[in-house]
Design a protein around this motif. Structure first.
Motif, PDB file in Angstrom:
ATOM      1  N   HIS A  55      -3.785 -15.208   5.316  1.00 10.69           N
ATOM      2  CA  HIS A  55      -3.611 -16.608   5.684  1.00 10.69           C
ATOM      3  C   HIS A  55      -3.856 -17.553   4.519  1.00 10.69           C
ATOM      4  CE1 HIS A  55      -5.441 -20.403   7.436  1.00 10.69           C
ATOM      5  NE2 HIS A  55      -4.165 -20.489   7.711  1.00 10.69           N
ATOM      6  N   ARG A  77       3.264 -20.910   6.976  1.00 10.80           N
ATOM      7  CA  ARG A  77       3.787 -20.090   8.083  1.00 10.80           C
ATOM      8  C   ARG A  77       2.694 -19.271   8.770  1.00 10.80           C
ATOM      9  NH1 ARG A  77       6.455 -16.968   3.678  1.00 10.80           N
ATOM     10  NH2 ARG A  77       5.266 -15.035   3.458  1.00 10.80           N
ATOM     11  N   HIS A  78       1.568 -19.033   8.101  1.00 10.48           N
ATOM     12  CA  HIS A  78       0.442 -18.299   8.683  1.00 10.48           C
ATOM     13  C   HIS A  78      -0.612 -19.237   9.260  1.00 10.48           C
ATOM     14  CE1 HIS A  78       1.966 -14.549   7.146  1.00 10.48           C
ATOM     15  NE2 HIS A  78       1.919 -14.977   5.911  1.00 10.48           N
ATOM     16  N   ASP A  79      -0.359 -20.530   9.232  1.00  8.49           N
ATOM     17  CA  ASP A  79      -1.347 -21.529   9.619  1.00  8.49           C
ATOM     18  C   ASP A  79      -0.859 -22.290  10.847  1.00  8.49           C
ATOM     19  OD1 ASP A  79      -3.868 -22.972   8.296  1.00  8.49           O
ATOM     20  OD2 ASP A  79      -2.574 -24.529   9.122  1.00  8.49           O
ATOM     21  N   ARG A  80      -1.800 -22.804  11.610  1.00  9.11           N
ATOM     22  CA  ARG A  80      -1.411 -23.601  12.779  1.00  9.11           C
ATOM     23  C   ARG A  80      -0.630 -24.849  12.383  1.00  9.11           C
ATOM     24  NH1 ARG A  80      -5.797 -27.870  14.314  1.00  9.11           N
ATOM     25  NH2 ARG A  80      -6.565 -28.198  12.226  1.00  9.11           N
ATOM     26  N   ALA A  82       1.972 -25.070  10.808  1.00  9.84           N
ATOM     27  CA  ALA A  82       3.406 -24.805  10.987  1.00  9.84           C
ATOM     28  C   ALA A  82       3.916 -25.277  12.347  1.00  9.84           C
ATOM     29  CB  ALA A  82       3.689 -23.316  10.814  1.00  9.84           C
ATOM     30  N   GLU A  83       3.014 -25.404  13.319  1.00 13.54           N
ATOM     31  CA  GLU A  83       3.409 -25.860  14.655  1.00 13.54           C
ATOM     32  C   GLU A  83       3.606 -27.371  14.731  1.00 13.54           C
ATOM     33  OE1 GLU A  83       0.373 -24.516  17.372  1.00 13.54           O
ATOM     34  OE2 GLU A  83       0.242 -22.580  16.344  1.00 13.54           O
ATOM     35  N   TYR A  84       3.200 -28.097  13.690  1.00 17.99           N
ATOM     36  CA  TYR A  84       3.172 -29.556  13.760  1.00 17.99           C
ATOM     37  C   TYR A  84       4.237 -30.257  12.935  1.00 17.99           C
ATOM     38  CZ  TYR A  84      -1.209 -28.993  16.219  1.00 17.99           C
ATOM     39  OH  TYR A  84      -2.161 -28.649  17.143  1.00 17.99           O
ATOM     40  N   TYR A  85       5.002 -29.517  12.152  1.00 20.06           N
ATOM     41  CA  TYR A  85       6.112 -30.128  11.413  1.00 20.06           C
ATOM     42  C   TYR A  85       7.161 -29.048  11.170  1.00 20.06           C
ATOM     43  CZ  TYR A  85       5.007 -28.078   6.817  1.00 20.06           C
ATOM     44  OH  TYR A  85       4.809 -27.215   5.772  1.00 20.06           O
ATOM     45  N   SER A  87       8.292 -26.814   9.226  1.00 16.77           N
ATOM     46  CA  SER A  87       7.910 -26.085   8.014  1.00 16.77           C
ATOM     47  C   SER A  87       9.001 -25.096   7.605  1.00 16.77           C
ATOM     48  CB  SER A  87       6.596 -25.348   8.237  1.00 16.77           C
ATOM     49  OG  SER A  87       6.746 -24.354   9.231  1.00 16.77           O
ATOM     50  N   ASP A  89       9.616 -21.320   5.526  1.00 16.72           N
ATOM     51  CA  ASP A  89       8.897 -20.061   5.334  1.00 16.72           C
ATOM     52  C   ASP A  89       8.085 -20.002   4.050  1.00 16.72           C
ATOM     53  OD1 ASP A  89       9.527 -18.849   7.691  1.00 16.72           O
ATOM     54  OD2 ASP A  89      11.091 -17.554   6.875  1.00 16.72           O
ATOM     55  N   LEU A 158      -3.313 -33.671  15.012  1.00 18.22           N
ATOM     56  CA  LEU A 158      -3.945 -32.360  15.071  1.00 18.22           C
ATOM     57  C   LEU A 158      -5.104 -32.443  16.058  1.00 18.22           C
ATOM     58  CD1 LEU A 158      -3.998 -31.572  11.237  1.00 18.22           C
ATOM     59  CD2 LEU A 158      -2.261 -30.958  12.917  1.00 18.22           C
TER      60      LEU A 158
END
Length: 174
Positions: A55, A77-80, A82-85, A87, A89, A158
């Protein structure tokens, strides 16, 4: 050890660095934003856990051979995050804390951020963006990212903060 521009170096943080990092994280200018003023033992465990995973990479930053801060470099991509914009790879994310209080407010953060972003973009040809998500109220941090060539791309809500998505692209390299 990774040598960056302008005399900066990054080295992987190891459990033996936990005491120094714990001291830095307890400094009011860091604790307010990171909320990780943990005991040395918890930092030692955190550094071991991060180093064993894929991570993030915890690092100690130095300039002219003097340790002054803590840096986390991570694949979005391994971090939360990535769910917020939207992103990509190959986006890299960065967290930076200037722990040595004698070096705060002297432009060191922006110089490190610029050198770090440049190094990540050089090292990874597939990476087009380096991102960060400072708290919207952390004016010194937002200013440092902007001075390092990061551009605000909007607010992110967040769980623990309202953040600004700050982005440095390959085309912004100077």
């Amino acid at each position: 050890m990774l040598h960056l521009d302008n005399g900066f170096d990054l080295r992987p943080a190891v459990p033996a660095d936990a005491a120094r990092i714990a001291l830095w994280m307890a400094q009011p200018h860091i604790q307010r934003w990171w909320q990780q003023d943990w005991p040395v033992e918890r930092w030692a465990q955190e550094l071991s856990t991060q180093s064993a995973g894929e991570h993030s990479i915890p690092c100690v930053a130095a300039v002219d051979s003097q340790d002054f801060g803590y840096v986390e470099v991570y694949r979005v991509r391994h971090d939360r995050l990535a769910e917020y914009y939207a992103s990509h790879d190959h986006d890299w994310g960065v967290h930076v804390a200037i722990g040595d209080v004698t070096r705060v407010g002297r432009g060191l953060g922006r110089q490190l951020l610029r050198a770090l972003a440049d190094a990540l973009l050089r090292a990874d040809p597939q990476c087009e963006r380096v991102v960060a998500e400072p708290d919207i109220d952390n004016t010194p941090s937002v200013r440092a990212f902007a001075a390092a060539g990061f551009v605000q791309q909007g607010e992110l809500q967040l769980p623990e903060k309202t953040a600004l998505l700050m982005v440095r692209t390959r085309t912004m390299q100077q």
